[in-house]
Design a protein around this motif. Structure first.
Motif, short mmCIF file in Angstrom:
data_model
loop_
_atom_site.label_atom_id
_atom_site.label_comp_id
_atom_site.label_asym_id
_atom_site.label_seq_id
_atom_site.Cartn_x
_atom_site.Cartn_y
_atom_site.Cartn_z
N LEU A 219 0.75 -1.19 -0.05
CA LEU A 219 0.06 0.01 -0.02
C LEU A 219 0.89 1.25 0.09
O LEU A 219 0.49 2.27 -0.81
CB LEU A 219 -1.04 0.09 1.12
CG LEU A 219 -2.15 -0.97 1.18
CD1 LEU A 219 -2.74 -1.28 2.48
CD2 LEU A 219 -3.08 -0.75 -0.01
N SER B 29 3.59 1.56 -1.65
CA SER B 29 4.23 2.01 -2.89
C SER B 29 3.47 2.65 -3.87
O SER B 29 3.60 2.95 -4.93
CB SER B 29 4.50 0.64 -3.22
OG SER B 29 3.47 -0.21 -3.80
N VAL B 30 2.14 2.78 -3.43
CA VAL B 30 1.02 3.63 -4.40
C VAL B 30 1.05 5.07 -3.96
O VAL B 30 0.88 5.25 -2.48
CB VAL B 30 -0.29 2.82 -3.87
CG1 VAL B 30 -1.40 3.59 -5.04
CG2 VAL B 30 -0.22 1.45 -4.60
N TYR B 31 1.24 5.84 -4.60
CA TYR B 31 1.16 7.33 -4.50
C TYR B 31 0.22 7.98 -5.35
O TYR B 31 -0.02 7.57 -6.56
CB TYR B 31 2.43 8.05 -5.01
CG TYR B 31 3.52 7.62 -3.97
CD1 TYR B 31 3.90 8.76 -3.07
CD2 TYR B 31 4.17 6.39 -3.75
CE1 TYR B 31 5.13 8.39 -2.01
CE2 TYR B 31 5.12 6.21 -2.83
CZ TYR B 31 5.46 7.25 -2.02
OH TYR B 31 6.58 6.91 -1.00
N ASP B 32 -0.46 8.81 -4.77
CA ASP B 32 -1.48 9.97 -5.68
C ASP B 32 -0.37 10.98 -6.43
O ASP B 32 0.37 11.24 -5.82
CB ASP B 32 -2.13 10.73 -4.81
CG ASP B 32 -3.28 11.76 -5.66
OD1 ASP B 32 -2.55 12.25 -6.55
OD2 ASP B 32 -4.20 12.04 -5.08
N ASN C 257 -3.41 -4.03 -7.91
CA ASN C 257 -2.15 -4.81 -8.54
C ASN C 257 -0.95 -4.79 -7.46
O ASN C 257 -0.34 -5.89 -7.47
CB ASN C 257 -1.64 -3.73 -9.65
CG ASN C 257 -2.72 -4.10 -10.69
OD1 ASN C 257 -3.45 -4.77 -11.06
ND2 ASN C 257 -2.53 -3.03 -11.59
N ALA C 258 -0.79 -3.71 -6.62
CA ALA C 258 0.09 -3.68 -5.54
C ALA C 258 0.03 -4.68 -4.65
O ALA C 258 1.00 -5.78 -4.39
CB ALA C 258 0.27 -2.39 -5.14
N TRP D 53 -4.60 0.30 -9.19
CA TRP D 53 -2.97 0.47 -8.66
C TRP D 53 -3.12 -0.45 -7.53
O TRP D 53 -1.94 -1.14 -6.99
CB TRP D 53 -2.50 1.83 -8.57
CG TRP D 53 -2.53 2.71 -9.81
CD1 TRP D 53 -2.66 2.33 -10.96
CD2 TRP D 53 -2.46 4.09 -9.98
NE1 TRP D 53 -2.76 3.37 -11.91
CE2 TRP D 53 -2.59 4.60 -11.29
CE3 TRP D 53 -2.71 5.22 -8.92
CZ2 TRP D 53 -2.60 5.70 -11.77
CZ3 TRP D 53 -2.46 6.48 -9.49
CH2 TRP D 53 -2.34 6.85 -10.64
N VAL D 54 -3.98 -0.10 -6.60
CA VAL D 54 -3.97 -0.69 -5.17
C VAL D 54 -4.01 -2.21 -5.39
O VAL D 54 -3.55 -3.01 -4.90
CB VAL D 54 -4.89 0.01 -4.18
CG1 VAL D 54 -5.01 -0.93 -3.15
CG2 VAL D 54 -4.76 1.61 -4.09
N MET E 20 -6.72 4.63 -9.44
CA MET E 20 -6.10 4.43 -8.19
C MET E 20 -6.61 2.85 -7.75
O MET E 20 -5.69 2.31 -7.28
CB MET E 20 -6.40 5.40 -7.17
CG MET E 20 -5.55 5.08 -6.03
SD MET E 20 -5.36 6.55 -4.86
CE MET E 20 -4.57 7.88 -5.98
N ASP F 203 2.45 8.40 0.12
CA ASP F 203 1.76 7.54 -0.26
C ASP F 203 0.46 7.24 0.42
O ASP F 203 0.09 8.10 1.35
CB ASP F 203 2.54 6.07 0.09
CG ASP F 203 2.76 6.00 1.69
OD1 ASP F 203 1.68 5.48 2.05
OD2 ASP F 203 3.74 6.02 2.25
#
Length: 127
Positions: A38, A40-43, A90-91, A87-88, A84, A49
């Motif tokens: 989590l 590793s995910v950025y807006d 996938n991460a 992205w979450v 987003m 993050d």
């Protein structure tokens, strides 16, 4: 009460609630690695993050290792609102042992700056 493990926010410290059929050491590893994923995910518009921003409201780790996440955005009109959650997913899906991941976008309660960690406040110079 479900037998799933749930990580809840609260100043961004993960807390596991409920009994789980997953062995404690495995659950601890999954919890740590999901939080790392989590983080590793950025807006793209904010240099912090999503975890430290306090956008993650709930992470539920099922006994079958399916992960369900409730998250929000800093504003409902966020330009990456449609991307987003993917992205979450996938991460978190890339974490070894996670069988699947679903993300639900929620807006209740509305996000506010009080949900940010000290780390996010430093990154955004919001003291």
């Amino acid at each position: 009460m479900s037998s799933d493990a749930t990580i809840t926010g609260g100043a961004n410290a993960p807390k596991v609630e409920g009994a789980s059929a997953i062995p404690p050491a495995e659950l601890d590893r999954l919890t740590d690695e999901i939080v790392t994923a989590l983080k590793s995910v950025y807006d793209p518009e904010i240099p912090a993050d999503i975890y430290e921003l306090g956008l993650i409201y709930r992470v539920d780790i099922g006994d079958d290792r399916a992960v369900a996440i409730d998250m929000t955005l800093t504003a409902p009109g966020c330009p990456v609102a449609g991307e987003m959650p993917g992205w979450v997913e996938n991460a978190v899906s890339a974490v070894p042992g996670v069988q699947s991941c679903t993300v639900t976008m929620v807006f209740d309660p509305p996000w506010d700056q009080s949900r940010m960690s000290d780390e996010a406040r430093v990154a955004l110079d919001m003291w």
